[in-house]
Design an enzyme around this catalytic site. Structure first.
Site, PDB file in Angstrom:
ATOM      1  N   THR A  83       7.128   1.485  -5.409  1.00 37.00           N
ATOM      2  CA  THR A  83       7.454   0.233  -6.099  1.00 37.00           C
ATOM      3  C   THR A  83       7.576   0.469  -7.596  1.00 37.00           C
ATOM      4  O   THR A  83       8.492  -0.037  -8.245  1.00 37.00           O
ATOM      5  CB  THR A  83       6.404  -0.841  -5.795  1.00 37.00           C
TER       6      THR A  83
ATOM      7  N   GLU B 136      -2.742  -6.124  -5.112  1.00 34.85           N
ATOM      8  CA  GLU B 136      -1.429  -5.473  -5.182  1.00 34.85           C
ATOM      9  C   GLU B 136      -1.309  -4.523  -6.364  1.00 34.85           C
ATOM     10  O   GLU B 136      -0.505  -3.605  -6.348  1.00 34.85           O
ATOM     11  CB  GLU B 136      -0.321  -6.532  -5.272  1.00 34.85           C
TER      12      GLU B 136
HETATM   13  N1  HSE Z   1       9.822  -8.138  -6.305  1.00 38.67           N
HETATM   14  C1  HSE Z   1       9.269  -6.831  -6.103  1.00 38.67           C
HETATM   15  C2  HSE Z   1      10.300  -5.787  -6.432  1.00 38.67           C
HETATM   16  C3  HSE Z   1       8.813  -6.679  -4.701  1.00 38.67           C
HETATM   17  O1  HSE Z   1      11.455  -5.934  -6.006  1.00 38.67           O
HETATM   18  O2  HSE Z   1       9.974  -4.817  -7.124  1.00 38.67           O
HETATM   19  C4  HSE Z   1       8.266  -5.311  -4.433  1.00 38.67           C
HETATM   20  O3  HSE Z   1       7.180  -5.352  -3.587  1.00 38.67           O
END
Ligand code: HSE
Length: 296
Positions: free
Chosen positions: A179, A124
């Site tokens: 992200t 990831e």
């Molecule tokens: N917990 C993470 C976020 C998940 O909200 O940034 C993103 O894949």
């Protein structure tokens, strides 16, 4: 010398459980086939994702696992993407999860759940820049997961059988490092009163899963920290949420880092209405969306 594994999409956070909660969803699937080859890591995909192993989640997982288990030779990775990439549905995580599980099978490693999650998470890094295990844990283990780190230890709970979700995936362009971008807008410091609100709802969500009570889960999907900071990145979010609640959804929030929006329900009867109401919400912001009714 060939293994194929299918991994489900997932939703992370469930509101107050930022980076801690994940839930596997039968909405979309990625399929990964690993084949032993003479040498190197070769990536084949039908999708518009990076094929450089260093920049591809599946490629990184294979690289890390080969190194760790001192495996000689090469691997061909064939990735069939069914999960839209970059929309908060755990797309990169699912490829990484399928790859870790397939690698384990291909070499008969018999790794435990936590180790599989750890290797999947190491992939990831390629897409998020940082490791967080919420999506990969859900995708590897299925069901609802609670991620504890240092050391990594994932707790899994079976969801109630009547829990249903409607996901609305807006057809907007997402930034390349989505992200990373959507983590950049989150406050670095939070008010104690906000932390208390989120903690109380997060605790209630866990109780909802333990007691198989979809009502408690749904009405605890309340996040006063991350959602307010990210919602401006989703056109029509406020309207989509308001509409879905009016249509009978128990709770509504951003799926993972967005821009998909997820509504929780305990009744299949409400879901068509909820789905339509979310589409209308996005339409009011001149945005199209794809809605999928799904379950854990
Ligand atoms: N917990 C993470 C976020 C998940 O909200 O940034 C993103 O894949």
């Amino acid at each position: 010398s060939k293994v194929t594994v299918k991994a489900p999409s997932s939703t992370a956070n469930l509101g107050p459980g930022f980076d801690v909660f994940g839930l596997a969803l039968d909405a979309f699937y990625d399929t990964v086939t690993l084949t032993k080859i003479k040498n190197g890591i070769k990536i084949i995909t039908d999708d518009n994702i990076p094929t450089n192993p260093e920049k591809n989640t599946a490629g990184l997982v294979v690289k890390n696992m080969m190194k760790k288990f001192k495996i000689k030779g090469g691997i061909e990775i064939k990735i069939k993407k069914g999960i839209p990439a970059g929309y908060g549905m755990g797309s990169s995580a699912a490829s990484a999860a399928a790859t870790a599980v397939a690698f384990d099978k291909l070499f008969g490693l018999k790794l435990d759940g936590n180790s599989l999650v750890e290797f999947a998470g190491s992939g990831e890094k390629a897409s998020a820049g940082t490791v967080h295990y919420d999506n990969v844990a859900a995708s590897v283990l299925g069901g609802f997961v609670i991620v504890r780190t240092n050391p990594l230890d994932v707790i899994r709970i079976d969801p109630p059988s009547n829990l249903r979700m409607c996901v609305a995936v807006p057809t907007i362009n997402v930034p390349k490092k989505k992200t990373k971008v959507s983590r950049g807008v989150i406050p670095k410091k939070i008010k104690l009163s906000d932390s208390i609100l989120n903690l109380s709802n997060a605790a209630a969500i866990v109780v909802g899963f333990m007691k198989k009570d979809s009502e408690i889960i749904g009405n605890s999907i309340k996040d006063v920290i991350v959602e307010p900071a990210r919602q401006h990145m989703i056109p029509g979010f406020i309207k989509v949420k308001e509409n879905a609640i009016k249509a009978g959804a128990l709770g509504v929030t951003i799926s993972g880092a967005g821009p998909s929006v997820i509504a929780f329900s305990k009744s299949s009867a409400d879901l068509k209405k909820i789905s339509l109401s979310m589409t209308k919400g996005f339409t009011s912001a001149n945005t199209k969306c794809q809605t999928v009714i799904c379950k854990p």
